[in-house]
Design an enzyme around this catalytic site. Structure first.
Site, mmCIF file in Angstrom:
data_model
loop_
_atom_site.group_PDB
_atom_site.id
_atom_site.type_symbol
_atom_site.label_atom_id
_atom_site.label_comp_id
_atom_site.label_asym_id
_atom_site.label_seq_id
_atom_site.Cartn_x
_atom_site.Cartn_y
_atom_site.Cartn_z
ATOM 1 C CG LEU A 166 -1.802 -1.204 1.461
ATOM 2 C CD1 LEU A 166 -2.631 -0.993 2.728
ATOM 3 C CD2 LEU A 166 -2.702 -1.455 0.264
ATOM 4 C CE LYS A 192 6.661 -2.224 2.788
ATOM 5 N NZ LYS A 192 6.080 -0.954 3.265
ATOM 6 C CB SER A 246 6.690 5.459 -6.945
ATOM 7 O OG SER A 246 7.599 4.413 -6.620
ATOM 8 C CB THR A 249 8.116 1.075 -5.831
ATOM 9 O OG1 THR A 249 8.922 2.085 -5.220
ATOM 10 C CG2 THR A 249 7.963 -0.078 -4.851
ATOM 11 C CE1 TYR A 256 12.631 -6.952 -5.797
ATOM 12 C CE2 TYR A 256 10.510 -6.206 -4.946
ATOM 13 C CZ TYR A 256 11.871 -6.054 -5.052
ATOM 14 O OH TYR A 256 12.484 -5.001 -4.409
ATOM 15 C CD GLU A 268 -3.354 3.634 -8.898
ATOM 16 O OE1 GLU A 268 -2.715 4.509 -9.535
ATOM 17 O OE2 GLU A 268 -3.710 3.782 -7.726
ATOM 18 C CB CYS A 269 2.392 3.167 -11.181
ATOM 19 S SG CYS A 269 2.900 1.436 -10.890
ATOM 20 C CB CYS A 303 -1.793 8.236 -8.276
ATOM 21 S SG CYS A 303 -3.332 7.372 -7.905
ATOM 22 C CE LYS A 353 8.810 13.694 -5.928
ATOM 23 N NZ LYS A 353 7.606 12.899 -6.108
ATOM 24 C CD GLU A 398 3.053 10.653 -9.405
ATOM 25 O OE1 GLU A 398 1.847 10.401 -9.302
ATOM 26 O OE2 GLU A 398 3.943 9.792 -9.290
#
Length: 505
Positions: A166, A192, A246, A249, A256, A268-269, A303, A353, A398
């Site tokens: 999440l 997580k 993001s 990630t 993986y 969903e980015c 997002c 940032k 972004e």
């Protein structure tokens, strides 16, 4: 029922909240195997709210084992659809009962305005779970038209053990978007949460167990990306990962999966979402109101936030004036004061940032139409930056903060080209009085969701996800989300005369 309380009432609730601090595995809280902990803080004050179990690969392995055991013995997915539905409805009722506690906990931990938590995040979380619960006994499997010599069934089966990873910007709602269809399908889940915003997920898991979801079916393993996220992604006994966060990630989870068991991955980015305003937009006050909401809701930490205003040159000045008028309604301050619509950013690192984009405004010699300042602590006031070109960092990257860039166009083709000039493709909005132009732009803009004359994300009935680098593998929300968490199985039964004759012999 979801009307905000007073600031005094929220502060009274905050003073008495007990934050959960341990992982939730197999129906009980337990510390990390290592004994390590990390601090979760109130970004508005810097105060430590709790010290949370800092789990690692050994805790992930334990949770996966319990989730696999729960799935294999059928304690959840072999219950009838009506039984699972009743438990999830009871779960939603418990969340409703604890709605004020959850709203305050979410606000304290994330910096989100409590008003938004109370009136949007918590009720939408509850509605999402109810919606997926109600769908359980209304989904039908199929037969295939194979002729009279066979009976062929196409059936859904739960995918198995699901890792849900999440983000920190909508902890409760993104949790519901994942576990709603996953639990409805009969899966076991390991969640997580983001390190920045862990407590509400732990509290929801506790309430889920109280509601009747069996031990091992809903587990929460808090910790860092390297320590928990990667072991979930690499685990050979996790059948699927559902991720929101993001794009960099998200790419890791694809790697993986490739390096482990080819588990299913749904991402969903990010987004760099345009609002395209044509010169025939009828009500510029409405347009301004919707753009302000899209750009600054949740401090722009969204997002689907409206990050790029692409406006016809002939109406830009008038629209920016009206946007400035609506921005005055968006007060910045203490997240626990329901009068404030802008809270803090989630952390000092994220503040730094987002602030770097204000530095880029100066280095690129852009014009600040409204806002542009930071405030004491980690607050950034809503900001509108004019004169942004496609070469600008503000146009391409972004931001995930309350900064709206403004770019003009003179033709419809130019507007579409600007809207599509991004690696992302999550959402977009179009403002026009012409139905023909609205349909044309909605089809030509490469995004998973296009709204017309409004900002929004649809509702629980509509799929949510993106094109290009904004998404992969499936959609959140709606009946389509259930497909993410199911395998399709074909069962072919020979009923031909030959098979009957052989049986008789």
């Amino acid at each position: 029922m979801h009307e905000p309380l007073t600031a005094a009432e929220y502060k009274a609730i905050a003073a008495n909240i007990q934050f959960p601090t341990n992982a939730f595995i197999d129906g009980a809280f337990r510390p990390a195997n290592s004994g390590k902990r990390f601090r979760t803080t109130n970004p508005a004050t810097g105060e430590t709210l709790a010290e949370i179990a800092a789990c690692d690969a050994s805790d992930v392995d334990f949770a996966v084992g319990k989730a696999r055991q729960a799935f294999d013995d059928g304690r959840w997915h072999l219950q009838s659809p009506a039984e699972r539905k009743a438990v999830l409805i009871n779960f939603a009722k418990l969340l409703e009962r604890h709605r004020h506690e959850l709203a305050v906990m979410e606000s304290l931990d994330s910096g989100k305005p409590v008003r938004e938590c109370q009136t949007v995040d918590v009720p939408d979380t509850i509605h999402t779970l109810r919606w997926h619960a109600e769908l359980i006994d209304k989904l039908y499997d199929n037969t295939a038209p194979v002729g009279s010599n066979a009976l062929t069934m196409v059936v859904r089966e739960p995918v198995g053990v699901v890792g849900c990873v999440l983000p920190w910007n909508f902890p409760l709602l993104m949790l519901a978007w994942k576990i709603g269809p996953a639990l409805a399908a009969g899966c076991s889940v390991i969640v997580k949460p983001a390190q920045e915003t862990t407590p509400t997920t732990l509290r929801v898991a506790e309430l889920a167990h109280e509601a009747g979801i069996p031990a091992g079916v809903f587990n929460v393993v808090p910790g860092g990306g390297k320590e928990v996220g990667e072991p979930i992604g690499m685990h050979m006994d996790v059948d699927m990962v559902a991720f929101t966060g993001s794009t960099p990630t998200g790419r890791r989870f694809l790697r993986y999966a490739a390096d482990s068991n080819l588990k299913r991955v749904v991402l969903e980015c990010g987004g760099k979402n345009p609002a395209v305003v044509l010169d025939d937009a009828e009500d510029l006050d409405l347009v301004a109101e919707q753009i302000v909401n899209g750009a600054f809701w949740n401090m722009g930490e969204n997002c689907s936030a409206t990050s790029r205003l692409i406006v016809h040159a002939s109406v830009k000045d008038e629209l920016l004036e009206r946007i400035g008028a609506y921005m005055r309604e968006w007060k910045t301050g203490d997240p626990l004061d329901p009068e404030n619509r802008i809270g803090t950013l989630v952390s000092k690192n994220h503040f730094d940032k987002v602030s770097s984009f204000l530095d880029s405004v100066k280095s690129e010699k852009l014009s600040v139409a409204h806002g542009g300042e930071t405030q004491k602590g980690i607050y950034i006031e809503p900001t509108v930056v004019d004169g942004v070109t496609p070469a600008s960092r503000l146009f391409q990257e972004e931001i995930f903060g309350p900064i709206l860039s403004v770019t003009t166009f003179n033709s419809l083709a130019e507007a579409v080209a600007l809207a599509n000039d991004t690696n992302y493709g999550l959402t977009a909005s179009v403002y026009t009085a012409s139905l023909r132009k609205a349909i044309k732009l909605s089809r030509e803009i490469r995004a998973g969701l296009v709204t017309v004359n409004c900002f929004g994300e649809g509702d629980a009935t509509t799929p949510f996800g993106g094109y290009k680098e904004s998404g992969f593998g499936g959609r959140d929300k709606s009946v389509f989300a259930h497909d993410n968490y199911c395998e399709l199985k074909t069962i072919w039964i020979d009923v031909s005369d030959r098979s009957v004759d052989e049986t008789v012999r």
